[in-house]
Design an enzyme around this catalytic site. Structure first.
Site, PDB file in Angstrom:
ATOM      1  CB  ILE A 174       0.435  14.727   6.757  1.00  0.00           C
ATOM      2  CG1 ILE A 174       1.933  15.026   6.700  1.00  0.00           C
ATOM      3  CG2 ILE A 174      -0.352  15.706   5.876  1.00  0.00           C
ATOM      4  CD1 ILE A 174       2.309  16.518   7.047  1.00  0.00           C
ATOM      5  CB  VAL A 188       3.604   4.831 -10.303  1.00  0.00           C
ATOM      6  CG1 VAL A 188       2.759   6.227 -11.019  1.00  0.00           C
ATOM      7  CG2 VAL A 188       3.284   4.782  -8.808  1.00  0.00           C
ATOM      8  CE1 TYR A 191       4.728   4.879   3.634  1.00  0.00           C
ATOM      9  CE2 TYR A 191       5.728   5.618   5.601  1.00  0.00           C
ATOM     10  CZ  TYR A 191       4.992   5.916   4.509  1.00  0.00           C
ATOM     11  OH  TYR A 191       4.591   7.212   4.351  1.00  0.00           O
ATOM     12  CB  ALA A 192      10.847   2.376   7.676  1.00  0.00           C
ATOM     13  CB  SER A 251       9.624   2.190   0.599  1.00  0.00           C
ATOM     14  OG  SER A 251       8.520   2.997   1.436  1.00  0.00           O
ATOM     15  CE  LYS A 252       6.709   7.001   1.797  1.00  0.00           C
ATOM     16  NZ  LYS A 252       6.676   7.717   0.576  1.00  0.00           N
ATOM     17  CG  ASN A 269       1.978  12.552  -3.427  1.00  0.00           C
ATOM     18  OD1 ASN A 269       2.311  12.986  -2.440  1.00  0.00           O
ATOM     19  ND2 ASN A 269       1.061  12.193  -3.859  1.00  0.00           N
TER      20      ASN A 269
HETATM   21  P1  NDP Z   1      -3.151   9.321   0.602  1.00  0.00           P
HETATM   22  O1  NDP Z   1      -3.401   7.844   0.750  1.00  0.00           O
HETATM   23  O2  NDP Z   1      -4.109  10.144   0.949  1.00  0.00           O
HETATM   24  O3  NDP Z   1      -2.883   9.376  -1.290  1.00  0.00           O
HETATM   25  C1  NDP Z   1      -2.062   8.446  -1.763  1.00  0.00           C
HETATM   26  C2  NDP Z   1      -2.232   8.884  -3.187  1.00  0.00           C
HETATM   27  O4  NDP Z   1      -1.077   7.830  -4.017  1.00  0.00           O
HETATM   28  C3  NDP Z   1      -3.456   8.452  -3.741  1.00  0.00           C
HETATM   29  O5  NDP Z   1      -3.692   9.463  -4.625  1.00  0.00           O
HETATM   30  C4  NDP Z   1      -3.609   7.246  -4.183  1.00  0.00           C
HETATM   31  O6  NDP Z   1      -4.388   7.184  -5.352  1.00  0.00           O
HETATM   32  C5  NDP Z   1      -2.042   7.217  -5.068  1.00  0.00           C
HETATM   33  N1  NDP Z   1      -1.336   6.000  -5.257  1.00  0.00           N
HETATM   34  C6  NDP Z   1      -1.474   4.943  -4.548  1.00  0.00           C
HETATM   35  N2  NDP Z   1      -0.970   4.026  -5.310  1.00  0.00           N
HETATM   36  C7  NDP Z   1      -0.820   4.397  -6.493  1.00  0.00           C
HETATM   37  C8  NDP Z   1      -0.131   3.906  -7.763  1.00  0.00           C
HETATM   38  N3  NDP Z   1       0.101   2.614  -7.962  1.00  0.00           N
HETATM   39  N4  NDP Z   1      -0.153   4.523  -8.720  1.00  0.00           N
HETATM   40  C9  NDP Z   1      -0.637   5.875  -8.789  1.00  0.00           C
HETATM   41  N5  NDP Z   1      -0.901   6.299  -7.733  1.00  0.00           N
HETATM   42  C10 NDP Z   1      -1.073   5.801  -6.467  1.00  0.00           C
HETATM   43  O7  NDP Z   1      -1.793   9.409   1.212  1.00  0.00           O
HETATM   44  P2  NDP Z   1      -0.935  10.799   1.616  1.00  0.00           P
HETATM   45  O8  NDP Z   1      -1.353  11.883   0.572  1.00  0.00           O
HETATM   46  O9  NDP Z   1      -1.073  11.043   2.881  1.00  0.00           O
HETATM   47  O10 NDP Z   1       0.671  10.247   1.241  1.00  0.00           O
HETATM   48  C11 NDP Z   1       1.229  11.068   0.002  1.00  0.00           C
HETATM   49  C12 NDP Z   1       2.619  10.730  -0.027  1.00  0.00           C
HETATM   50  O11 NDP Z   1       3.246  11.192   1.128  1.00  0.00           O
HETATM   51  C13 NDP Z   1       3.008   9.210   0.068  1.00  0.00           C
HETATM   52  O12 NDP Z   1       4.239   8.985  -0.596  1.00  0.00           O
HETATM   53  C14 NDP Z   1       3.234   8.984   1.726  1.00  0.00           C
HETATM   54  O13 NDP Z   1       4.153   7.853   1.975  1.00  0.00           O
HETATM   55  C15 NDP Z   1       3.781  10.290   2.095  1.00  0.00           C
HETATM   56  N6  NDP Z   1       3.930  10.574   3.435  1.00  0.00           N
HETATM   57  C16 NDP Z   1       2.714  10.665   4.099  1.00  0.00           C
HETATM   58  C17 NDP Z   1       2.642  10.854   5.370  1.00  0.00           C
HETATM   59  C18 NDP Z   1       1.122  11.222   6.391  1.00  0.00           C
HETATM   60  O14 NDP Z   1       1.217  11.398   7.387  1.00  0.00           O
HETATM   61  N7  NDP Z   1       0.204  11.480   5.492  1.00  0.00           N
HETATM   62  C19 NDP Z   1       3.790  11.008   6.208  1.00  0.00           C
HETATM   63  C20 NDP Z   1       4.789  11.027   5.475  1.00  0.00           C
HETATM   64  C21 NDP Z   1       5.004  10.692   4.222  1.00  0.00           C
HETATM   65  P3  NDP Z   1      -6.063   6.386  -4.942  1.00  0.00           P
HETATM   66  O15 NDP Z   1      -6.451   7.058  -4.051  1.00  0.00           O
HETATM   67  O16 NDP Z   1      -6.687   6.439  -6.269  1.00  0.00           O
HETATM   68  O17 NDP Z   1      -5.586   4.854  -4.564  1.00  0.00           O
END
Ligand code: NDP
Length: 256
Positions: free
Chosen positions: A197, A73, A164-165, A167-168, A99
């Site tokens: 998380i 994305v 990162y902050a 972007s959020k 997400n």
């Molecule tokens: P993970 O790293 O566990 O998962 C991130 C997901 O995003 C993976 O499925 C990854 O795919 C996918 N991704 C990364 N780059 C791309 C891309 N270019 N195109 C499509 N998909 C992509 O992170 P989380 O589940 O923890 O995070 C999910 C969201 O929640 C994020 O936006 C994060 O910033 C936000 N968030 C998370 C927090 C936390 O504490 N964990 C706190 C606050 C917000 P792949 O694995 O195949 O690379």
């Protein structure tokens, strides 16, 4: 189905797109949407072995209701292509969950242009491109719901997370602007702001950093992906039909 037997959250007949659904929070969101009856287009940057296994687990929830979509994305054309493929297959989109995200940490003096580019493209530009594409389709139908993944870091910041902050925090601006512009089309736009998380994104934090984070959480534990997914499900569903332009903290009381 008689009203008494109807599930509280019923997404039967709805088409949802979840970016970054291969693991973590995105995977949990895709699971919840499938359990609630939606057809879910699950996006991942690569359909590698691990992702295919993760998607097989989702497919098992309701066979035939999962559409795997490979696209990175952070590339505008690929993001737009996601909406196009969904239009070709389903002719509509009712729910978009932005997400996908990456975390890179650097002290200010060490931030590279590559980091700025990668983080903003993945976390923020993608939200703009996908909101644009999805909103066009939702306007042609009877509206829809967009849920964006912000973060408490977009509100309170953290050392080493300038990019990162940013972007959020940008996602908050995108959410409220889109909510104002799209309300007249019955398109609701909200965000969640998770705290700490336990996912792949945070597993590399030192035990000391993790303990410090947990010490700030009123509810006394780190969050789980499902804690976020349940709130996204609510915002995506008709239960939140009168809620738009909101940023809902999902942080166990970390920021009050
Ligand atoms: P993970 O790293 O566990 O998962 C991130 C997901 O995003 C993976 O499925 C990854 O795919 C996918 N991704 C990364 N780059 C791309 C891309 N270019 N195109 C499509 N998909 C992509 O992170 P989380 O589940 O923890 O995070 C999910 C969201 O929640 C994020 O936006 C994060 O910033 C936000 N968030 C998370 C927090 C936390 O504490 N964990 C706190 C606050 C917000 P792949 O694995 O195949 O690379």
């Amino acid at each position: 189905m008689p009203d008494a037997e109807r599930p509280i959250v019923d997404l039967g007949g709805k088409i949802a797109l979840v970016t970054g659904a291969s693991r973590g929070i995105g995977h949990a969101i895709a699971r919840r949407l499938l359990e609630a009856g939606a057809t879910v287009a699950a996006n991942a940057p690569r359909l590698d072995e691990a992702t295919l296994a993760a998607f097989a687990a989702l497919e098992a929830i309701r066979p035939g209701a999962l559409i795997p979509l490979e696209a990175s994305v952070d590339q505008p054309e690929a993001a737009r292509g996601l909406v196009r493929s969904l239009y070709q297959r389903c002719k509509r989109i009712d729910i978009l969950v932005n997400n996908a995200g990456i975390l890179r940490e650097s002290v200010i003096g060490m931030i590279s242009d590559e980091e700025i580019d990668a983080v903003l493209r993945t976390n923020l530009h993608s939200v703009i491109h996908l909101t644009q594409g999805a909103a066009r389709l939702m306007m042609r139908g009877d509206g829809g719901a967009i849920v964006n993944l912000s973060s408490i870091m977009g509100r309170v910041g953290y050392p080493g997370q300038l990019v990162y902050a940013s972007s959020k925090a940008g996602i908050v601006g995108a959410t409220v602007s889109a909510a104002k512009e799209l309300a007249r089309y019955n398109i609701r736009v909200n965000a969640v702001a998770p705290g700490y998380i336990e996912t792949h994104m945070t597993e590399g934090f030192s035990s000391e950093a993790k303990a410090k984070l947990v010490a700030q959480i009123g509810l006394g534990r780190a969050g789980r992906a499902e804690d976020v997914a349940d709130v996204v499900l609510f915002l995506a569903s008709d239960l939140a039909r009168y809620v738009t332009g909101q940023v809902l903290g999902v942080d166990g009381g970390m920021v009050i």
